[in-house]
Design a protein around this motif. Structure first.
Motif, PDB file in Angstrom:
ATOM      1  N   ASN A  51       0.839  -1.183   0.000  1.00 40.78           N
ATOM      2  CA  ASN A  51       0.000   0.000   0.000  1.00 40.78           C
ATOM      3  C   ASN A  51       0.882   1.243   0.000  1.00 40.78           C
ATOM      4  OD1 ASN A  51      -2.368  -1.413   0.039  1.00 40.78           O
ATOM      5  ND2 ASN A  51      -2.599  -1.348   2.254  1.00 40.78           N
ATOM      6  N   VAL A  52       0.567   2.171  -0.868  1.00 43.07           N
ATOM      7  CA  VAL A  52       1.316   3.421  -0.909  1.00 43.07           C
ATOM      8  C   VAL A  52       0.322   4.571  -0.886  1.00 43.07           C
ATOM      9  CG1 VAL A  52       3.242   2.432  -2.185  1.00 43.07           C
ATOM     10  CG2 VAL A  52       1.349   3.456  -3.430  1.00 43.07           C
ATOM     11  N   PRO A  53       0.702   5.699  -0.296  1.00 42.32           N
ATOM     12  CA  PRO A  53      -0.210   6.835  -0.244  1.00 42.32           C
ATOM     13  C   PRO A  53      -0.307   7.534  -1.591  1.00 42.32           C
ATOM     14  CG  PRO A  53       1.897   7.417   0.699  1.00 42.32           C
ATOM     15  CD  PRO A  53       1.965   5.943   0.390  1.00 42.32           C
ATOM     16  N   PHE A  54      -1.436   8.151  -1.839  1.00 43.51           N
ATOM     17  CA  PHE A  54      -1.533   9.033  -2.988  1.00 43.51           C
ATOM     18  C   PHE A  54      -2.282  10.280  -2.565  1.00 43.51           C
ATOM     19  CE2 PHE A  54      -5.303   6.356  -3.419  1.00 43.51           C
ATOM     20  CZ  PHE A  54      -6.316   7.244  -3.776  1.00 43.51           C
ATOM     21  N   ALA A  55      -1.946  11.387  -3.196  1.00 40.10           N
ATOM     22  CA  ALA A  55      -2.534  12.662  -2.808  1.00 40.10           C
ATOM     23  C   ALA A  55      -2.842  13.483  -4.048  1.00 40.10           C
ATOM     24  CB  ALA A  55      -1.578  13.440  -1.909  1.00 40.10           C
ATOM     25  N   THR A  56      -4.003  14.112  -4.039  1.00 43.94           N
ATOM     26  CA  THR A  56      -4.381  15.015  -5.109  1.00 43.94           C
ATOM     27  C   THR A  56      -4.854  16.333  -4.506  1.00 43.94           C
ATOM     28  OG1 THR A  56      -6.712  14.375  -5.185  1.00 43.94           O
ATOM     29  CG2 THR A  56      -5.171  13.053  -6.490  1.00 43.94           C
ATOM     30  N   SER A  57      -4.743  17.388  -5.292  1.00 47.88           N
ATOM     31  CA  SER A  57      -5.346  18.647  -4.880  1.00 47.88           C
ATOM     32  C   SER A  57      -6.861  18.494  -4.972  1.00 47.88           C
ATOM     33  CB  SER A  57      -4.856  19.783  -5.786  1.00 47.88           C
ATOM     34  OG  SER A  57      -5.075  19.473  -7.146  1.00 47.88           O
ATOM     35  N   SER A  58      -7.587  19.413  -4.364  1.00 45.99           N
ATOM     36  CA  SER A  58      -9.045  19.270  -4.289  1.00 45.99           C
ATOM     37  C   SER A  58      -9.738  19.420  -5.634  1.00 45.99           C
ATOM     38  CB  SER A  58      -9.621  20.293  -3.306  1.00 45.99           C
ATOM     39  OG  SER A  58      -9.319  21.617  -3.736  1.00 45.99           O
ATOM     40  N   ASN A  59      -9.035  19.928  -6.647  1.00 43.30           N
ATOM     41  CA  ASN A  59      -9.645  20.056  -7.970  1.00 43.30           C
ATOM     42  C   ASN A  59      -9.281  18.910  -8.910  1.00 43.30           C
ATOM     43  OD1 ASN A  59      -6.981  20.773  -8.286  1.00 43.30           O
ATOM     44  ND2 ASN A  59      -7.386  22.837  -9.091  1.00 43.30           N
ATOM     45  N   VAL A  60      -8.672  17.852  -8.370  1.00 43.80           N
ATOM     46  CA  VAL A  60      -8.298  16.684  -9.164  1.00 43.80           C
ATOM     47  C   VAL A  60      -8.823  15.423  -8.491  1.00 43.80           C
ATOM     48  CG1 VAL A  60      -6.400  15.345 -10.148  1.00 43.80           C
ATOM     49  CG2 VAL A  60      -6.199  17.832  -9.974  1.00 43.80           C
ATOM     50  N   GLU A  61      -9.431  14.533  -9.282  1.00 43.11           N
ATOM     51  CA  GLU A  61      -9.976  13.282  -8.754  1.00 43.11           C
ATOM     52  C   GLU A  61      -9.467  12.099  -9.569  1.00 43.11           C
ATOM     53  OE1 GLU A  61     -14.271  10.918  -8.347  1.00 43.11           O
ATOM     54  OE2 GLU A  61     -14.178  12.935  -9.196  1.00 43.11           O
ATOM     55  N   ALA A 397       8.730  11.205 -10.799  1.00 46.17           N
ATOM     56  CA  ALA A 397       8.317  10.904  -9.426  1.00 46.17           C
ATOM     57  C   ALA A 397       7.544  12.051  -8.792  1.00 46.17           C
ATOM     58  CB  ALA A 397       9.532  10.570  -8.566  1.00 46.17           C
ATOM     59  N   GLY A 398       7.580  13.226  -9.422  1.00 49.70           N
ATOM     60  CA  GLY A 398       6.802  14.362  -8.944  1.00 49.70           C
ATOM     61  C   GLY A 398       5.342  14.283  -9.328  1.00 49.70           C
ATOM     62  N   GLY A 399       4.973  13.256 -10.136  1.00 51.65           N
ATOM     63  CA  GLY A 399       3.592  13.007 -10.484  1.00 51.65           C
ATOM     64  C   GLY A 399       3.056  13.916 -11.569  1.00 51.65           C
ATOM     65  N   LEU A 400       1.714  14.041 -11.589  1.00 48.24           N
ATOM     66  CA  LEU A 400       1.020  14.928 -12.511  1.00 48.24           C
ATOM     67  C   LEU A 400       0.946  16.314 -11.887  1.00 48.24           C
ATOM     68  CD1 LEU A 400      -0.909  15.591 -14.936  1.00 48.24           C
ATOM     69  CD2 LEU A 400      -2.785  14.807 -13.465  1.00 48.24           C
ATOM     70  N   ASN A 410       3.849  34.713 -15.660  1.00 51.93           N
ATOM     71  CA  ASN A 410       3.733  34.400 -14.235  1.00 51.93           C
ATOM     72  C   ASN A 410       3.086  33.025 -14.078  1.00 51.93           C
ATOM     73  OD1 ASN A 410       3.695  34.627 -11.426  1.00 51.93           O
ATOM     74  ND2 ASN A 410       1.720  35.684 -11.417  1.00 51.93           N
ATOM     75  N   LEU A 411       3.847  31.988 -14.293  1.00 50.02           N
ATOM     76  CA  LEU A 411       3.338  30.624 -14.239  1.00 50.02           C
ATOM     77  C   LEU A 411       3.052  30.209 -12.800  1.00 50.02           C
ATOM     78  CD1 LEU A 411       5.805  28.942 -16.767  1.00 50.02           C
ATOM     79  CD2 LEU A 411       3.458  29.713 -17.201  1.00 50.02           C
ATOM     80  N   THR A 412       1.943  29.508 -12.601  1.00 51.44           N
ATOM     81  CA  THR A 412       1.584  29.007 -11.276  1.00 51.44           C
ATOM     82  C   THR A 412       1.076  27.577 -11.382  1.00 51.44           C
ATOM     83  OG1 THR A 412      -0.668  29.905 -11.478  1.00 51.44           O
ATOM     84  CG2 THR A 412       0.981  31.288 -10.374  1.00 51.44           C
ATOM     85  N   GLN A 413       1.144  26.869 -10.263  1.00 51.44           N
ATOM     86  CA  GLN A 413       0.588  25.517 -10.232  1.00 51.44           C
ATOM     87  C   GLN A 413      -0.914  25.595  -9.975  1.00 51.44           C
ATOM     88  OE1 GLN A 413       2.460  21.761  -8.528  1.00 51.44           O
ATOM     89  NE2 GLN A 413       1.078  22.316  -6.859  1.00 51.44           N
ATOM     90  N   TYR A 414      -1.667  24.835 -10.760  1.00 50.99           N
ATOM     91  CA  TYR A 414      -3.122  24.839 -10.648  1.00 50.99           C
ATOM     92  C   TYR A 414      -3.633  23.637  -9.848  1.00 50.99           C
ATOM     93  CZ  TYR A 414      -8.010  24.953 -12.241  1.00 50.99           C
ATOM     94  OH  TYR A 414      -9.380  24.998 -12.301  1.00 50.99           O
ATOM     95  N   GLY A 415      -2.896  22.549  -9.876  1.00 50.22           N
ATOM     96  CA  GLY A 415      -3.300  21.342  -9.158  1.00 50.22           C
ATOM     97  C   GLY A 415      -2.255  20.260  -9.318  1.00 50.22           C
ATOM     98  N   TYR A 416      -2.505  19.084  -8.722  1.00 52.58           N
ATOM     99  CA  TYR A 416      -1.528  18.002  -8.778  1.00 52.58           C
ATOM    100  C   TYR A 416      -2.182  16.675  -8.418  1.00 52.58           C
ATOM    101  CZ  TYR A 416      -1.713  18.731  -3.740  1.00 52.58           C
ATOM    102  OH  TYR A 416      -2.165  18.875  -2.457  1.00 52.58           O
ATOM    103  N   ALA A 417      -1.484  15.600  -8.777  1.00 48.69           N
ATOM    104  CA  ALA A 417      -1.855  14.245  -8.356  1.00 48.69           C
ATOM    105  C   ALA A 417      -0.567  13.452  -8.236  1.00 48.69           C
ATOM    106  CB  ALA A 417      -2.794  13.589  -9.367  1.00 48.69           C
ATOM    107  N   THR A 418      -0.321  12.875  -7.072  1.00 49.81           N
ATOM    108  CA  THR A 418       0.943  12.187  -6.822  1.00 49.81           C
ATOM    109  C   THR A 418       0.711  10.866  -6.106  1.00 49.81           C
ATOM    110  OG1 THR A 418       1.237  13.285  -4.685  1.00 49.81           O
ATOM    111  CG2 THR A 418       2.182  14.380  -6.621  1.00 49.81           C
TER     112      THR A 418
END
Length: 535
Positions: A51-61, A397-400, A410-418
């Motif tokens: 089992n490994v953890p996974f994490a997404t921002s709230s705008n990614v499912e 390894a940094g994921g999506l 002015n680039l910014t991060q919008y979301g992620y999934a790892t």
């Protein structure tokens, strides 16, 4: 594929790596030289059910997962609901009529390394009807298939292979041809009626292929009056940068091709595909520290037909070039290869008219998600642009990582999934389609191809879709799952059997794995030039 056979293939890859480290020790630079070994070690967690953890921002499912392929690259058809995946051991065809739940429909056993950017092409008749669909496989280390065992490539020869996918249940090798330059990647100039394709290139040059006959791809001679066959020249393939190698051609819908490589990026007029003309380059900035520490990897110029030269930078005006600067060997996520924006000032022939705007290393600057392991690879890699202004970016390894490019300066991060054990090589927005299956735009569904996990499917709340459609800062992991298992509430896809074919030529396939991958295990071997001066 049975666990026994898959283990045997991976064992062969592992043996190849050990030998490769000895065989290539004389070369000054190697990249991805431990891909197979790293993939094997991480994938052992999968077989153990860890089992490994996974994490997404709230705008990614996370919608669904398909772990039955060691995915390296993929491509959607623009004219039919199919997604094609190249992995270490096969080329797979998925029916994506339901884009949230792709269904495997066909498999071609094909051990290849590495076909990092499988490209799609099709042919149409005079009435505009599609009469053939195919994918282009670039071979730069080794290739072996049960479909064409008499032509296995275990000698590190550059080659392009045409795989016919017209029948999605029966992909097959249709033709193949050698090249004078690196075929690490190969791309159609016009996907919708592909008759000409360009190679990644090496040592200042690249190859152009005549695909009039899909059964017999032929390299075009750049200088017929000179004795012997000559490749075409491109400044992106060096010299003058960190590497003397090209990497990828990306073609826009306005008749231009952008060639990325070790010496930056070069723009060509490809309105006459077999007679390309250099227009401009990234100049000195394209080889400056921070902007190119290893190689310009790939690019895209959205809204190219709306191009407004000599105007403020705006993605919607077609004067912003998106570029990945890969720095694969750098394991410091704060300085590893970045995602970048460059302003295209003009395309009228002025030198060095492509200039830097902004760059972001999203794993550290954007934050959030599972932190990559120590010494993991976390460089920016392949990406796909969405008309909403959000880029889906793979970062190993940094994921999506989702990057907002609506303000290109002015680039910014919008979301992620790892995931805790993952290596995302590419990301693609799934097309929206009409009733005939033709792509009409891009949906909010993202596919990632992962050398460890296979295929993951995500749903993203894009700008204008609701309260969650804003840039999201780092948060704690939202849920936990088993590495390689389907997402909660979904079932793993069934896979058409190809074990019989593999077993029938097991000796061939294993030989290719242990001998071909021995040669370097992912390496576009490139010449190293002198260190660059500070810009």
């Amino acid at each position: 594929m049975s666990a026994v056979l898959r283990t045997a293939l991976r064992a062969a890859l592992g043996m190849g790596v050990a030998s490769a480290l000895t065989l290539v020790s004389a070369y000054p630079v190697l990249a991805h030289d431990d891909d197979a070994q790293r993939m094997q070690q991480t994938s052992e967690l999968l077989s153990e059910g860890t089992n490994v953890p996974f994490a997404t921002s709230s705008n990614v499912e996370l919608v669904s997962s398909f772990p039955d392929t060691d995915a390296i690259s993929g491509v959607f058809s623009p004219s039919a609901p199919y997604f094609y995946v190249s992995s270490l051991d096969s080329i797979s065809v998925y029916d994506v009529s339901d884009k949230r739940n792709p269904k495997l429909t066909g498999v071609l056993p094909n051990l290849v390394f590495e076909n990092e950017a499988m490209n799609y092409g099709e042919r149409r008749n005079a009435a505009g009807k599609v009469v053939a669909r195919f994918v282009l496989v670039g071979v730069d280390l080794t290739q072996a298939s049960t479909d064409d065992p008499q032509h296995n490539n275990v000698d590190n020869n550059s080659e392009v292979i045409v795989v016919d996918v017209t029948d999605p249940t029966n992909p097959s090798i249709r033709g193949r041809g050698p090249a004078l330059t690196s075929t690490h990647t190969v791309a159609c100039v016009n996907t919708r009626n592909c008759r000409t394709a360009y190679s990644a290139g090496s040592k200042g040059a690249y190859s152009i292929f005549d695909l009039d006959s899909l059964s017999r791809p032929r390299e075009i001679d750049a200088r017929p009056a000179k004795a012997g066959k000559q490749p075409f020249r491109s400044p992106a393939a060096g010299p003058g940068g960190p590497l003397t190698a090209g990497h990828k051609w990306n073609f826009d819908n306005a008749g231009y091709g952008f060639h990325t490589g070790g010496a930056g990026t070069a723009a060509f007029d490809v309105s006459r595909p077999r007679h390309p003309a250099l227009v401009t380059t990234t100049g000195k900035a394209g080889v400056a520290p921070g902007w190119n520490d290893f190689i310009h990897h790939n690019s895209a110029r959205p809204h190219a037909r709306a191009f407004k030269p000599f105007s403020p930078a705006s993605v919607s005006k077609g004067n912003v070039l998106l570029i990945t600067e890969e720095d694969y060997e750098n394991t410091d996520c704060a300085t590893a290869g970045s995602f970048q924006t460059w302003k295209v000032t003009t395309l009228n022939g002025i030198r060095s008219a492509i200039n830097p705007l902004d760059r972001i290393n999203p794993v550290t600057e954007g934050g959030g998600g599972i932190s990559p392991p120590v010494n993991a690879f976390c460089s920016a890699h392949w990406f796909d642009y969405h008309p909403s202004g959000i880029v889906a970016l793979a970062t190993y390894a940094g994921g999506l990582r989702l990057i907002d490019v609506r303000h290109p300066g002015n680039l910014t991060q919008y979301g992620y999934a790892t995931f805790g054990a993952s290596e995302v090589w590419d990301a693609y927005w799934a097309p929206t389609r009409n009733r005939q299956g033709e792509a009409t735009g891009k949906s909010n569904i993202v596919y990632t191809v992962d050398l460890v996990r296979g295929i993951d499917v995500y749903s993203v709340n894009l700008p204008g879709q609701g309260a969650a459609s804003v840039a999201v800062a780092g948060t704690a992991p939202t849920s936990t799952g088993a590495l390689g298992t389907a997402a909660p509430g979904t079932a793993a896809a069934s896979r058409p059997s190809y074990e019989t074919g593999l077993r029938a030529t097991a000796a061939t396939v294993l030989f290719a794995a242990s001998v071909g991958l021995v040669l370097a295990v992912r390496r576009r071997v490139a010449d190293v030039t002198h260190p660059l001066p500070t810009a």
